[in-house]
Design a protein around this motif. Sequence first.
Motif, PDB file in Angstrom:
ATOM      1  N   ASN A   1       7.481   0.176  11.766  1.00 44.17           N
ATOM      2  CA  ASN A   1       7.794   1.543  12.187  1.00 44.17           C
ATOM      3  C   ASN A   1       6.627   2.497  12.000  1.00 44.17           C
ATOM      4  O   ASN A   1       6.470   3.446  12.750  1.00 44.17           O
ATOM      5  CB  ASN A   1       9.015   2.051  11.426  1.00 44.17           C
ATOM      6  N   ALA A   2       5.832   2.288  10.989  1.00 44.30           N
ATOM      7  CA  ALA A   2       4.612   3.046  10.711  1.00 44.30           C
ATOM      8  C   ALA A   2       3.747   2.122   9.856  1.00 44.30           C
ATOM      9  O   ALA A   2       4.221   1.094   9.380  1.00 44.30           O
ATOM     10  CB  ALA A   2       4.913   4.340   9.978  1.00 44.30           C
ATOM     11  N   TYR A   3       2.503   2.486   9.681  1.00 44.49           N
ATOM     12  CA  TYR A   3       1.601   1.656   8.880  1.00 44.49           C
ATOM     13  C   TYR A   3       0.968   2.546   7.826  1.00 44.49           C
ATOM     14  O   TYR A   3       0.501   3.639   8.138  1.00 44.49           O
ATOM     15  CB  TYR A   3       0.532   1.001   9.749  1.00 44.49           C
ATOM     16  N   THR A   4       0.963   2.086   6.586  1.00 46.29           N
ATOM     17  CA  THR A   4       0.438   2.873   5.480  1.00 46.29           C
ATOM     18  C   THR A   4      -0.733   2.159   4.836  1.00 46.29           C
ATOM     19  O   THR A   4      -0.688   0.946   4.604  1.00 46.29           O
ATOM     20  CB  THR A   4       1.532   3.134   4.429  1.00 46.29           C
ATOM     21  N   PHE A   5      -1.768   2.940   4.542  1.00 50.45           N
ATOM     22  CA  PHE A   5      -2.930   2.442   3.806  1.00 50.45           C
ATOM     23  C   PHE A   5      -2.943   3.115   2.453  1.00 50.45           C
ATOM     24  O   PHE A   5      -2.654   4.303   2.328  1.00 50.45           O
ATOM     25  CB  PHE A   5      -4.232   2.768   4.548  1.00 50.45           C
ATOM     26  N   TYR A   6      -3.280   2.356   1.428  1.00 47.22           N
ATOM     27  CA  TYR A   6      -3.471   2.881   0.092  1.00 47.22           C
ATOM     28  C   TYR A   6      -4.972   2.908  -0.157  1.00 47.22           C
ATOM     29  O   TYR A   6      -5.642   1.882  -0.033  1.00 47.22           O
ATOM     30  CB  TYR A   6      -2.768   2.006  -0.943  1.00 47.22           C
TER      31      TYR A   6
ATOM     32  N   THR B   1      -0.459   7.440   5.970  1.00 46.68           N
ATOM     33  CA  THR B   1       0.470   6.782   6.891  1.00 46.68           C
ATOM     34  C   THR B   1       0.148   7.196   8.315  1.00 46.68           C
ATOM     35  O   THR B   1      -0.040   8.374   8.595  1.00 46.68           O
ATOM     36  CB  THR B   1       1.920   7.147   6.550  1.00 46.68           C
ATOM     37  N   VAL B   2       0.081   6.194   9.200  1.00 51.70           N
ATOM     38  CA  VAL B   2      -0.236   6.444  10.611  1.00 51.70           C
ATOM     39  C   VAL B   2       0.871   5.853  11.473  1.00 51.70           C
ATOM     40  O   VAL B   2       1.532   4.896  11.097  1.00 51.70           O
ATOM     41  CB  VAL B   2      -1.607   5.851  10.999  1.00 51.70           C
ATOM     42  N   GLN B   3       1.073   6.443  12.630  1.00 48.82           N
ATOM     43  CA  GLN B   3       2.104   5.975  13.551  1.00 48.82           C
ATOM     44  C   GLN B   3       1.544   5.011  14.600  1.00 48.82           C
ATOM     45  O   GLN B   3       2.248   4.126  15.059  1.00 48.82           O
ATOM     46  CB  GLN B   3       2.763   7.166  14.254  1.00 48.82           C
ATOM     47  N   ASN B   4       0.296   5.215  14.996  1.00 55.20           N
ATOM     48  CA  ASN B   4      -0.302   4.414  16.066  1.00 55.20           C
ATOM     49  C   ASN B   4      -1.742   4.044  15.718  1.00 55.20           C
ATOM     50  O   ASN B   4      -2.385   4.721  14.922  1.00 55.20           O
ATOM     51  CB  ASN B   4      -0.317   5.215  17.382  1.00 55.20           C
ATOM     52  N   PHE B   5      -2.235   3.017  16.366  1.00 59.00           N
ATOM     53  CA  PHE B   5      -3.638   2.610  16.265  1.00 59.00           C
ATOM     54  C   PHE B   5      -4.079   2.402  14.819  1.00 59.00           C
ATOM     55  O   PHE B   5      -5.129   2.870  14.393  1.00 59.00           O
ATOM     56  CB  PHE B   5      -4.552   3.624  16.965  1.00 59.00           C
ATOM     57  N   ALA B   6      -3.281   1.679  14.056  1.00 59.82           N
ATOM     58  CA  ALA B   6      -3.576   1.460  12.645  1.00 59.82           C
ATOM     59  C   ALA B   6      -4.933   0.796  12.439  1.00 59.82           C
ATOM     60  O   ALA B   6      -5.657   1.147  11.508  1.00 59.82           O
ATOM     61  CB  ALA B   6      -2.469   0.624  12.008  1.00 59.82           C
ATOM     62  N   SER B   7      -5.294  -0.146  13.290  1.00 56.22           N
ATOM     63  CA  SER B   7      -6.583  -0.826  13.153  1.00 56.22           C
ATOM     64  C   SER B   7      -7.743   0.146  13.254  1.00 56.22           C
ATOM     65  O   SER B   7      -8.702   0.067  12.489  1.00 56.22           O
ATOM     66  CB  SER B   7      -6.741  -1.903  14.219  1.00 56.22           C
TER      67      SER B   7
ATOM     68  N   GLY C   1      -4.974  -1.388  -0.330  1.00 56.13           N
ATOM     69  CA  GLY C   1      -3.674  -1.964  -0.023  1.00 56.13           C
ATOM     70  C   GLY C   1      -3.131  -1.442   1.288  1.00 56.13           C
ATOM     71  O   GLY C   1      -3.651  -0.479   1.854  1.00 56.13           O
ATOM     72  N   GLU C   2      -2.093  -2.125   1.794  1.00 53.58           N
ATOM     73  CA  GLU C   2      -1.476  -1.771   3.074  1.00 53.58           C
ATOM     74  C   GLU C   2       0.012  -2.044   3.012  1.00 53.58           C
ATOM     75  O   GLU C   2       0.448  -2.921   2.265  1.00 53.58           O
ATOM     76  CB  GLU C   2      -2.079  -2.615   4.206  1.00 53.58           C
ATOM     77  N   SER C   3       0.775  -1.294   3.805  1.00 51.08           N
ATOM     78  CA  SER C   3       2.212  -1.578   3.894  1.00 51.08           C
ATOM     79  C   SER C   3       2.765  -1.124   5.240  1.00 51.08           C
ATOM     80  O   SER C   3       2.142  -0.338   5.953  1.00 51.08           O
ATOM     81  CB  SER C   3       2.986  -0.902   2.762  1.00 51.08           C
ATOM     82  N   THR C   4       3.949  -1.632   5.546  1.00 52.54           N
ATOM     83  CA  THR C   4       4.668  -1.222   6.745  1.00 52.54           C
ATOM     84  C   THR C   4       6.157  -1.455   6.518  1.00 52.54           C
ATOM     85  O   THR C   4       6.545  -2.177   5.601  1.00 52.54           O
ATOM     86  CB  THR C   4       4.149  -1.960   8.001  1.00 52.54           C
TER      87      THR C   4
END
Length: 139
Positions: free
Chosen positions: A33-38, A50-56, A67-70
């Motif tokens: 649903n979203a991508y989070t970077f620590y 936290t980003v909604q699009n274009f996480a890469s 770290g990362e999560s989704t």
Amino acid sequence: MQLARLLFLTISAVFVLAAVAFLPQNLCFDSGNAYTFYCGTSSADCKVVTVQNFASLQKLCLKDVCGESTDYDNFDLESFLESVGGKVVFKEEFSDGVNYYCTANLPYSVTLYNHTINLHVAVRGDTARVASPIIFGGY
């Protein structure tokens, strides 16, 4: 001069296309649903982005990613663990869900209770948050 400019633009275009082709492989997980970077050096100084699009592409702009999560809907723990080569080391049950602390084929890790952990899965009903190494900031 025109030839040099054309060569530069061609090389730049090839670089951009190659980056777009290979960047998705740099994320730990398929984006939910979203991508989070620590970002930071420890959980004490961790900045959550936290980003909604274009996480890469967003990851390229961040410093000190640790770290990362989704989040996923309709989550199937067994299938997910299989996809990341994961194995549950221990779990903690709480009032409305379960935390699974695992080992997996992922790049980040922490030591918890004398175990190296690099995957944390928090399951509530049929939804989940997955993180490597662990979920910072709660779920």
